[in-house]
Design a protein around this motif. Sequence first.
Motif, PDB file in Angstrom:
ATOM      1  N   ALA A 129       0.770  -1.297  -0.107  1.00  0.00           N
ATOM      2  CA  ALA A 129       0.137  -0.206   0.165  1.00  0.00           C
ATOM      3  C   ALA A 129       1.069   1.330   0.070  1.00  0.00           C
ATOM      4  O   ALA A 129       1.917   1.315   0.572  1.00  0.00           O
ATOM      5  N   ALA A 130       0.235   2.120  -0.631  1.00  0.00           N
ATOM      6  CA  ALA A 130       1.073   3.517  -0.771  1.00  0.00           C
ATOM      7  C   ALA A 130       1.040   4.022   0.679  1.00  0.00           C
ATOM      8  O   ALA A 130      -0.165   4.046   1.304  1.00  0.00           O
ATOM      9  N   PRO A 131       2.192   4.725   1.224  1.00  0.00           N
ATOM     10  CA  PRO A 131       1.971   5.440   2.338  1.00  0.00           C
ATOM     11  C   PRO A 131       1.100   6.828   2.304  1.00  0.00           C
ATOM     12  O   PRO A 131       1.097   7.520   1.273  1.00  0.00           O
ATOM     13  N   ALA A 132       0.261   6.890   3.332  1.00  0.00           N
ATOM     14  CA  ALA A 132      -0.204   8.071   3.372  1.00  0.00           C
ATOM     15  C   ALA A 132       0.246   9.697   3.261  1.00  0.00           C
ATOM     16  O   ALA A 132       1.602   9.534   3.619  1.00  0.00           O
ATOM     17  N   VAL A 133      -0.167  10.353   2.449  1.00  0.00           N
ATOM     18  CA  VAL A 133       0.715  11.911   2.478  1.00  0.00           C
ATOM     19  C   VAL A 133       0.354  12.530   3.702  1.00  0.00           C
ATOM     20  O   VAL A 133      -0.739  12.474   4.203  1.00  0.00           O
ATOM     21  N   HIS A 134       1.559  12.827   4.429  1.00  0.00           N
ATOM     22  CA  HIS A 134       1.251  13.533   5.670  1.00  0.00           C
ATOM     23  C   HIS A 134       0.740  14.818   5.234  1.00  0.00           C
ATOM     24  O   HIS A 134       0.966  15.554   4.374  1.00  0.00           O
ATOM     25  N   ALA A 135      -0.033  15.338   6.458  1.00  0.00           N
ATOM     26  CA  ALA A 135      -0.787  16.800   6.402  1.00  0.00           C
ATOM     27  C   ALA A 135       0.444  17.802   6.276  1.00  0.00           C
ATOM     28  O   ALA A 135       0.390  18.854   5.544  1.00  0.00           O
ATOM     29  N   GLN A 136       1.780  17.355   6.705  1.00  0.00           N
ATOM     30  CA  GLN A 136       2.718  18.577   6.419  1.00  0.00           C
ATOM     31  C   GLN A 136       3.345  18.480   4.888  1.00  0.00           C
ATOM     32  O   GLN A 136       4.068  19.470   4.851  1.00  0.00           O
ATOM     33  N   SER A 186      10.134   3.188 -24.019  1.00  0.00           N
ATOM     34  CA  SER A 186       9.213   3.100 -22.825  1.00  0.00           C
ATOM     35  C   SER A 186       9.976   3.479 -21.466  1.00  0.00           C
ATOM     36  O   SER A 186      11.396   3.413 -21.348  1.00  0.00           O
ATOM     37  N   LEU A 187       9.143   3.923 -20.548  1.00  0.00           N
ATOM     38  CA  LEU A 187       9.681   4.102 -19.230  1.00  0.00           C
ATOM     39  C   LEU A 187       9.491   2.946 -18.473  1.00  0.00           C
ATOM     40  O   LEU A 187       8.342   2.466 -18.299  1.00  0.00           O
ATOM     41  N   TYR A 188      10.546   2.193 -17.595  1.00  0.00           N
ATOM     42  CA  TYR A 188      10.192   1.129 -16.957  1.00  0.00           C
ATOM     43  C   TYR A 188      10.157   1.546 -15.470  1.00  0.00           C
ATOM     44  O   TYR A 188      11.284   2.091 -15.120  1.00  0.00           O
ATOM     45  N   VAL A 189       9.385   1.338 -14.533  1.00  0.00           N
ATOM     46  CA  VAL A 189       9.360   1.648 -13.307  1.00  0.00           C
ATOM     47  C   VAL A 189       9.437   0.521 -12.370  1.00  0.00           C
ATOM     48  O   VAL A 189       8.437  -0.489 -12.760  1.00  0.00           O
ATOM     49  N   ASN A 190      10.411   0.415 -11.423  1.00  0.00           N
ATOM     50  CA  ASN A 190      10.344  -0.881 -10.557  1.00  0.00           C
ATOM     51  C   ASN A 190       8.945  -0.804  -9.946  1.00  0.00           C
ATOM     52  O   ASN A 190       8.756   0.044  -9.307  1.00  0.00           O
ATOM     53  N   GLN A 191       8.030  -2.015  -9.668  1.00  0.00           N
ATOM     54  CA  GLN A 191       7.072  -2.246  -9.444  1.00  0.00           C
ATOM     55  C   GLN A 191       7.047  -1.733  -7.766  1.00  0.00           C
ATOM     56  O   GLN A 191       6.144  -0.977  -7.385  1.00  0.00           O
ATOM     57  N   LYS A 192       7.941  -2.246  -7.117  1.00  0.00           N
ATOM     58  CA  LYS A 192       7.900  -1.804  -5.377  1.00  0.00           C
ATOM     59  C   LYS A 192       8.211  -0.374  -5.445  1.00  0.00           C
ATOM     60  O   LYS A 192       7.629   0.223  -4.502  1.00  0.00           O
ATOM     61  N   ALA A 193       9.157   0.178  -5.965  1.00  0.00           N
ATOM     62  CA  ALA A 193       9.373   1.747  -6.122  1.00  0.00           C
ATOM     63  C   ALA A 193       8.028   2.317  -6.548  1.00  0.00           C
ATOM     64  O   ALA A 193       7.447   3.408  -5.837  1.00  0.00           O
ATOM     65  N   TYR A 194       7.361   1.765  -7.483  1.00  0.00           N
ATOM     66  CA  TYR A 194       6.096   2.542  -7.830  1.00  0.00           C
ATOM     67  C   TYR A 194       4.855   2.312  -6.884  1.00  0.00           C
ATOM     68  O   TYR A 194       4.500   3.415  -6.572  1.00  0.00           O
ATOM     69  N   ASP A 195       4.868   1.337  -6.211  1.00  0.00           N
ATOM     70  CA  ASP A 195       3.875   1.111  -5.209  1.00  0.00           C
ATOM     71  C   ASP A 195       4.058   1.790  -4.074  1.00  0.00           C
ATOM     72  O   ASP A 195       3.331   2.351  -3.295  1.00  0.00           O
ATOM     73  N   GLY A 196       5.264   2.308  -3.694  1.00  0.00           N
ATOM     74  CA  GLY A 196       5.713   3.187  -2.717  1.00  0.00           C
ATOM     75  C   GLY A 196       5.522   4.544  -2.664  1.00  0.00           C
ATOM     76  O   GLY A 196       5.544   5.278  -1.857  1.00  0.00           O
ATOM     77  N   LEU A 197       4.933   5.065  -4.012  1.00  0.00           N
ATOM     78  CA  LEU A 197       4.677   6.639  -4.470  1.00  0.00           C
ATOM     79  C   LEU A 197       3.449   6.878  -3.838  1.00  0.00           C
ATOM     80  O   LEU A 197       2.441   6.047  -3.862  1.00  0.00           O
ATOM     81  N   PRO A 198       3.237   8.051  -3.192  1.00  0.00           N
ATOM     82  CA  PRO A 198       1.825   8.421  -2.686  1.00  0.00           C
ATOM     83  C   PRO A 198       0.898   8.633  -4.307  1.00  0.00           C
ATOM     84  O   PRO A 198       1.672   8.786  -5.346  1.00  0.00           O
ATOM     85  N   ALA A 199      -0.238   8.578  -4.046  1.00  0.00           N
ATOM     86  CA  ALA A 199      -0.933   8.668  -5.330  1.00  0.00           C
ATOM     87  C   ALA A 199      -0.989   9.819  -6.088  1.00  0.00           C
ATOM     88  O   ALA A 199      -0.630   9.901  -7.314  1.00  0.00           O
ATOM     89  N   GLU A 200      -0.520  11.175  -5.384  1.00  0.00           N
ATOM     90  CA  GLU A 200      -0.299  12.264  -6.302  1.00  0.00           C
ATOM     91  C   GLU A 200       0.889  12.010  -6.935  1.00  0.00           C
ATOM     92  O   GLU A 200       1.107  12.555  -8.189  1.00  0.00           O
ATOM     93  N   TYR A 201       1.934  11.493  -6.583  1.00  0.00           N
ATOM     94  CA  TYR A 201       3.071  11.238  -7.429  1.00  0.00           C
ATOM     95  C   TYR A 201       3.140  10.387  -8.593  1.00  0.00           C
ATOM     96  O   TYR A 201       3.476  10.343  -9.568  1.00  0.00           O
ATOM     97  N   LYS A 202       2.169   9.364  -8.254  1.00  0.00           N
ATOM     98  CA  LYS A 202       1.968   8.256  -9.172  1.00  0.00           C
ATOM     99  C   LYS A 202       1.169   8.997 -10.530  1.00  0.00           C
ATOM    100  O   LYS A 202       1.510   8.825 -11.803  1.00  0.00           O
ATOM    101  N   ALA A 203       0.333   9.927 -10.275  1.00  0.00           N
ATOM    102  CA  ALA A 203      -0.624  10.756 -11.122  1.00  0.00           C
ATOM    103  C   ALA A 203       0.453  11.704 -11.907  1.00  0.00           C
ATOM    104  O   ALA A 203       0.368  11.856 -13.228  1.00  0.00           O
TER     105      ALA A 203
END
Lengths: 353, 353
Positions: free
Chosen positions: A2-9, A228-245
Amino acid sequence: GAAPAVHAQGAPTIRWRLASSFPKALDTIFGAADVFSKTVSEATGGKFTISVHAGGELMPAFGVVDGVQQGTVECAHTAPYYFFGKDDTFAIDCAIPFGLNSRQMTAWMYEGNGMKLLREFYKPYNIVNFPMGNTGAQMGGWYRKEIRSLADIKGLKMRIGGFGGKVLSAIGGVPQNIPGGEIYQALEKGTIDATEWVGPYDDEKLGFVKVAKHYYYPGWWEGGPQLSLYVNQKAYDGLPAEYKAILAAAASHAHIDMQAKYDAKNPAALKRLVSAGAKLHQFDKSIMTAAYQAAMALYSDLSAKNPAWKKVYEDYAAFRDEQHLWFRFTEAGFDNFMQSGRFATTKAAPKKK
Amino acid sequence: GAAPAVHAQGAPTIRWRLASSFPKALDTIFGAADVFSKTVSEATGGKFTISVHAGGELMPAFGVVDGVQQGTVECAHTAPYYFFGKDDTFAIDCAIPFGLNSRQMTAWMYEGNGMKLLREFYKPYNIVNFPMGNTGAQMGGWYRKEIRSLADIKGLKMRIGGFGGKVLSAIGGVPQNIPGGEIYQALEKGTIDATEWVGPYDDEKLGFVKVAKHYYYPGWWEGGPQLSLYVNQKAYDGLPAEYKAILAAAASHAHIDMQAKYDAKNPAALKRLVSAGAKLHQFDKSIMTAAYQAAMALYSDLSAKNPAWKKVYEDYAAFRDEQHLWFRFTEAGFDNFMQSGRFATTKAAPKKK
């Protein structure tokens, strides 16, 4: 995971490395990774940065699939057909002979089943893929002698990259694998008879016109090669939703900008090459037809042997057939009229009738 | 004005409205604004949201330039050639007869001088523009009777949108301005003899095939119409740098996705239309040539009268001439071979020779 939640900070600080398969000198193809990285950085106020490394800097140019799969780097930018030795299916994510053109490939990826099928294919490699650039239809390369018929292909020693060599070989040619930096000398000495590279803008840099004047088109093995841009699956999964978009939109931006760069730069480069002595020739239809038949036979064989190929290729081929059927009407009708030479001689507007 | 600094606590919350010139039923062309808005929202964790409003909802479909100029809305999505009544130069940001195709238009905007020149042009309208979608070459429309020669154009009452009507008029046609919802009835009753709309996917929705079977190509007045996102200058200046970068990347993403949607959806729609009785015809070359000459004369007149047109058009025209010169070789060579009908009859791979 799961992606970590983005902190309010605020958004987290993330530093990635991108391994390119290309040298910095190719400002169009290498440059797409820079455009991508710059967009990501600007969109996150410098919190998500991706350093871009030329081929060979972090790992060999052709080591980037292993690099992403193993997580040595978080991402890579490459031409997937380099990796058909691992599985021929890689080539479909880039270019196969007599395939889709640039716009059609983008349509298959964005609005056909291309992205979905390739994401499935890439899972075992821990790769999440994004289209990131296209060169457009490439030229058919530089030849020391004219190629008038299929007989002139027999025994022709030609440097040809990627998957296209399989088809060249099937019609009698002898594909050679030579690193970019050594092609010029091999061609000058006659160790090889011909070479293909990309198109006018990139080919000009390598100076082939000085040692092989016959410049053929079209590059039937690369009607619209996609990078193509290849992104490592684990690195991708670790991104917050905003960064994925942001990552996806930045890849789209770099995708479109690379094709635009080639389209904007090729015309002037072609003129300079012709001034320098390049002789333009169109491949004879008999050569095109033989290559086409060999390609279709190859795809049929691969479908029989490789279920991964079969699954992706069948969808790709059906899409290709529909696309070329549709494009022949209004797109080709418009383009062919506009390309009929009218403009070459009518810089000034003609007089009113 | 200077952009406010982003607070350490996080990015500011911003709510914008986008006025589209299109109805929701056009899921391709209207849909690009949704794709854009969704990307911006996801990339900012919902902090920067843009509500999308169909034509007529906040203001008339053709009122969006005034709306953005006056700041009534922060942004709009439209086809700039609707506004050639304000200044003919608007049309160059969308499509003019015998202009650039879709890919070439993108190249001019992203890597030629297109964006720079149009940003200058739009300054007095308080507009910051971004390319956001392209339909590809449009079809030449639906005709109650066959159009065999220029004589059949004389007196032809045709519903035609935008700038193309000027050229139709110069070759003897009678352009009609009729809202989308009323075209079918006018065509059925014979109040008009013909209508153009977009291409198979959109045209099918309006049912023209039932009342005018002759479907012509190419739409020489729209070889690659580009849609634009208009952003109010002051609203744009007020965005933090991150949001500006996100807005631009999201527009690029929507730009590429709209063309992909049309390309993916048109082939099946064309087949359905042909099944429903549409008869495909290519415009006779004499008609194309007359229209081409009329267009060039018009552009020459406009350049003499309107310095804004002259400045943008001269750059556009030089780029167009170079593009069509280059595209005729490898791009056309590849496409024409692929479109030669081969695929229509060879679903299965041919046998090896």
